[in-house]
Design a protein around this motif. Structure first.
Motif, short mmCIF file in Angstrom:
data_model
loop_
_atom_site.label_atom_id
_atom_site.label_comp_id
_atom_site.label_asym_id
_atom_site.label_seq_id
_atom_site.Cartn_x
_atom_site.Cartn_y
_atom_site.Cartn_z
N THR A 48 0.65 -1.10 -0.31
CA THR A 48 0.01 0.16 -0.10
C THR A 48 0.81 1.44 0.27
O THR A 48 2.22 1.09 0.18
N VAL A 49 0.28 2.66 0.11
CA VAL A 49 0.73 3.79 0.07
C VAL A 49 1.69 3.71 1.06
O VAL A 49 3.10 4.72 1.35
N GLY A 50 0.49 3.53 2.66
CA GLY A 50 1.37 3.52 3.62
C GLY A 50 2.16 2.73 4.07
O GLY A 50 3.20 2.74 4.19
N GLY A 51 2.54 1.68 3.44
CA GLY A 51 3.80 0.72 3.06
C GLY A 51 4.90 1.33 2.39
O GLY A 51 5.89 0.90 2.92
N ILE A 52 4.36 1.99 1.43
CA ILE A 52 5.64 2.04 0.95
C ILE A 52 6.44 3.92 1.94
O ILE A 52 7.57 3.89 1.91
N GLN A 53 5.35 4.26 2.30
CA GLN A 53 6.05 5.63 3.41
C GLN A 53 6.34 4.62 4.40
O GLN A 53 7.38 5.62 5.25
N HIS A 54 6.02 3.94 5.12
CA HIS A 54 6.98 2.69 5.97
C HIS A 54 8.54 2.53 5.75
O HIS A 54 9.39 2.95 6.63
N ILE A 55 8.35 2.26 4.52
CA ILE A 55 9.41 1.73 4.32
C ILE A 55 10.97 2.73 4.08
O ILE A 55 11.95 2.81 4.22
N VAL A 56 10.31 4.38 3.36
CA VAL A 56 10.77 5.22 3.36
C VAL A 56 11.21 5.96 5.28
O VAL A 56 12.56 6.51 5.06
N ALA A 57 10.20 5.70 5.54
CA ALA A 57 10.64 6.42 6.83
C ALA A 57 11.69 5.38 7.49
O ALA A 57 12.31 5.57 8.21
N GLU A 58 11.89 4.33 7.26
CA GLU A 58 12.98 3.03 7.87
C GLU A 58 13.99 3.59 7.23
O GLU A 58 15.31 2.65 7.89
N CYS A 59 14.29 4.10 5.82
CA CYS A 59 15.44 4.40 6.23
C CYS A 59 15.83 6.46 6.91
O CYS A 59 16.99 6.98 6.43
N GLY A 60 14.77 6.65 7.91
CA GLY A 60 15.32 8.08 7.81
C GLY A 60 14.68 8.99 7.39
O GLY A 60 15.08 10.38 8.07
N TYR A 61 13.51 8.90 6.50
CA TYR A 61 13.46 10.43 5.10
C TYR A 61 11.79 10.08 6.09
O TYR A 61 10.68 9.31 6.64
N HIS A 62 11.15 11.12 6.01
CA HIS A 62 9.64 11.19 5.52
C HIS A 62 9.35 11.75 4.48
O HIS A 62 9.81 11.85 3.68
N CYS A 63 7.84 11.05 3.95
CA CYS A 63 7.60 11.40 2.67
C CYS A 63 6.07 11.52 2.55
O CYS A 63 5.49 11.91 3.90
N ARG A 64 5.67 12.29 1.22
CA ARG A 64 4.66 12.69 1.42
C ARG A 64 3.89 12.29 -0.08
O ARG A 64 5.12 12.17 -0.67
N VAL A 65 2.87 11.72 0.09
CA VAL A 65 2.53 11.14 -0.91
C VAL A 65 1.55 12.36 -1.75
O VAL A 65 0.40 13.21 -1.16
N PHE A 66 1.69 12.01 -2.97
CA PHE A 66 1.27 13.14 -3.94
C PHE A 66 0.24 12.37 -4.71
O PHE A 66 0.79 11.73 -5.43
N ARG A 67 -1.00 12.97 -5.08
CA ARG A 67 -1.97 12.05 -6.17
C ARG A 67 -2.12 12.86 -7.66
O ARG A 67 -1.75 14.31 -7.15
N PRO A 68 -3.12 12.42 -8.38
CA PRO A 68 -2.97 13.67 -9.71
C PRO A 68 -3.71 14.76 -9.31
O PRO A 68 -3.51 15.49 -9.61
N HIS A 69 -4.47 15.02 -8.30
CA HIS A 69 -5.09 15.77 -7.92
C HIS A 69 -4.08 17.09 -7.36
O HIS A 69 -4.55 18.49 -6.96
N ASP A 70 -2.95 16.42 -6.50
CA ASP A 70 -1.57 17.38 -6.41
C ASP A 70 -1.14 18.30 -6.76
O ASP A 70 -0.08 18.82 -6.33
N ILE A 71 -1.28 18.50 -8.23
CA ILE A 71 -0.45 18.91 -8.89
C ILE A 71 -1.01 20.97 -8.37
O ILE A 71 0.31 21.40 -9.15
#
Length: 77
Positions: A48-71
């Motif tokens: 899931t997207v949440g899983g991807i965010q968790h993986i990035v957090a494991e690397c010590g970084y914060h991430c934000r998800v951008f969806r098509p409306h986020d343009i």
């Protein structure tokens, strides 16, 4: 699309890419150290997207998800 914050140099982007690629469901990933944006192609039945965010957090970084409306500049945290 995922925005990864706090990438300080190209090695950071490579580390995040490598860590993401190790997980089932990640088909393709490309992280730009300049923009801090990760383009992640993934299998929604395996991760899931949440899983991807968790993986990035494991690397010590914060991430934000951008969806098509986020343009327009809006984003989800």
């Amino acid at each position: 699309m995922v925005k990864v914050d706090w990438l300080l140099h190209p090695g950071d982007a490579l580390a995040v890419e490598k860590h993401l690629r190790m997980h089932p469901g990640i088909k393709h990933v490309e992280v730009s150290p300049v923009s801090g944006v990760a383009i992640v192609e993934y299998d929604e039945s395996l991760i899931t997207v949440g899983g991807i965010q968790h993986i990035v957090a494991e690397c010590g970084y914060h991430c934000r998800v951008f969806r098509p409306h986020d343009i327009r500049g809006e984003h989800e945290t």
